[in-house]
Scaffold this motif. Structure first.
Motif, PDB file in Angstrom:
ATOM      1  N   GLY A  77     -47.577  10.503  34.882  1.00  0.00           N
ATOM      2  CA  GLY A  77     -48.454  10.058  33.799  1.00  0.00           C
ATOM      3  C   GLY A  77     -47.884  10.373  32.422  1.00  0.00           C
ATOM      4  N   SER A  78     -48.777  10.355  31.424  1.00  0.00           N
ATOM      5  CA  SER A  78     -48.366  10.435  30.017  1.00  0.00           C
ATOM      6  C   SER A  78     -47.474  11.614  29.654  1.00  0.00           C
ATOM      7  N   THR A 106     -58.289   9.456  33.019  1.00  0.00           N
ATOM      8  CA  THR A 106     -58.257   8.754  31.739  1.00  0.00           C
ATOM      9  C   THR A 106     -57.526   7.450  32.011  1.00  0.00           C
TER      10      THR A 106
HETATM   11  N1  GLU Z   1     -53.840   7.887  31.389  1.00  0.00           N
HETATM   12  C1  GLU Z   1     -53.245   8.396  32.601  1.00  0.00           C
HETATM   13  C2  GLU Z   1     -52.169   9.394  32.243  1.00  0.00           C
HETATM   14  O1  GLU Z   1     -51.646   9.360  31.175  1.00  0.00           O
HETATM   15  C3  GLU Z   1     -52.668   7.318  33.479  1.00  0.00           C
HETATM   16  C4  GLU Z   1     -53.553   6.147  33.699  1.00  0.00           C
HETATM   17  C5  GLU Z   1     -52.942   5.020  34.482  1.00  0.00           C
HETATM   18  O2  GLU Z   1     -52.000   5.254  35.238  1.00  0.00           O
HETATM   19  O3  GLU Z   1     -53.413   3.882  34.303  1.00  0.00           O
HETATM   20  O4  GLU Z   1     -51.785  10.219  33.025  1.00  0.00           O
END
Ligand code: GLU
Length: 324
Positions: free
Chosen positions: A68-69, A194
């Motif tokens: 993820g992010s 998220t």
């Molecule tokens: N927002 C999540 C993150 O940054 C990932 C969401 C997704 O994979 O759509 O870990």
């Protein structure tokens, strides 16, 4: 023989130009998220667009499922990937040296463009009767594996609500792709994600035999979060996208935007070509995943806090989307 070879090469150079004959294709790897999220299929959609023009652009794009992010920021900075999806809040924190990167600003981080909005989503087992953030006290809650964006947002939310995450919550840190199954199996009571809506993880959880419910974040808490952090905004989870969930009205929470980032080490022409291809095909991109339906060229320039990569800036100026 030799002459013929030189002749062919000269002809080829005359027809195609130097770069196209001699340059090996540039490989671009994009870091996304778990396979049941929105980042992964979005990366697939972008790479599909770019790879359709692989010969014209001399680019080959591949997509990787990642943590993820937070993972993507670090992988970009290590040079392991050339593009990555990063929540807008984490783009801000990484570039400024806050939060996870306290005192260590990631100065090579560059913004390309924004994509869909993401809501901090808390999905719970309906039998646990969790009606508020405070009701999660004493419960087994998956805040997300290290490297995910939700882990940062969950930590922030509990701190803002005055809940001690170490004492008051039984914290789990599992990957998003496993969370739905664990909620169904009774191994967790709730999980944070998220994410853009609709997405595969929530659909999977809603389709199971154990009834599930979204947990609302109160207006008071949302206000506190938005007042303290410039990158948070109020958001709603659209329940109509998840038939079978026990909530009957849209669920209030807070949210961020998903953005595409790169590094200052990635060449200008590579970022230019990808940005151009995406912006010239926003209509098609909108059709490739329902969470992308809201995209417009204008909103794809919002939520960026790291400097624009020069390749992206070049295209935006050319297209009249930003001023010189
Ligand atoms: N927002 C999540 C993150 O940054 C990932 C969401 C997704 O994979 O759509 O870990």
């Amino acid at each position: 023989m030799k002459r013929t070879a030189i002749g062919v090469l000269t002809l080829a150079l005359a027809v195609f130009g130097f770069g196209e004959v001699l340059a090996a294709p540039q490989y671009v790897t994009m870091g996304t998220g778990g396979v049941t999220g929105v980042y992964y299929p979005t990366g697939g959609a972008i790479s599909k667009l770019v790879n359709q023009k692989r010969n014209e652009y001399n680019l080959r794009m591949t997509v990787e499922s990642t943590g993820g992010s937070v993972f993507n920021v670090n992988a970009l900075m290590n040079g392991d990937i050339e593009m990555g999806v990063v929540q807008s809040d984490l783009q801000y924190q990484a570039y400024k040296g806050l939060g996870e990167w306290e005192g260590k600003p990631q100065t090579k981080l560059r913004a390309m463009f924004a994509i869909h909005p993401e809501a901090v989503t808390i999905l719970s087992a309906a039998d646990k009767n969790i009606k508020s953030v405070a009701d999660m006290k004493g419960k087994i809650v998956n805040i997300g594996a290290p490297g995910t964006g939700q882990r940062v947002n969950a930590t922030d939310l509990f701190a803002t609500a005055g809940i001690d995450i170490d004492k008051d919550i039984k914290v789990e840190g599992i990957k998003p792709a496993e969370a739905a199954g664990m909620l169904q199996d009774g191994r967790i009571d709730a999980y944070f994600y998220t994410v853009g809506h609709p997405n595969g993880s929530i659909k999977e959880a809603v389709a199971g035999t154990r009834k599930v419910a979204f947990v609302p974040v109160s207006a008071e808490l949302v206000q506190k979060l938005v007042a303290a952090q410039p990158y948070y905004a109020p958001a709603d989870i659209p329940v109509a996208q998840y038939p079978g969930v026990t909530n009957t009205e849209n669920v209030p929470t807070f949210g961020v935007k998903a953005t595409i980032c790169t590094s200052s080490d990635v060449p200008e022409d590579v970022v230019y070509k990808i940005t151009k291809e995406v912006f010239e095909n926003v209509e098609e991109l909108r059709k490739l995943h329902p969470a992308l339906e809201v995209l417009t060229q204008e909103n794809m320039l919002q939520g960026l806090s790291a400097p624009l990569h020069p390749g992206a800036a070049k295209y935006f100026k050319e297209a009249g989307l930003i001023k010189e």
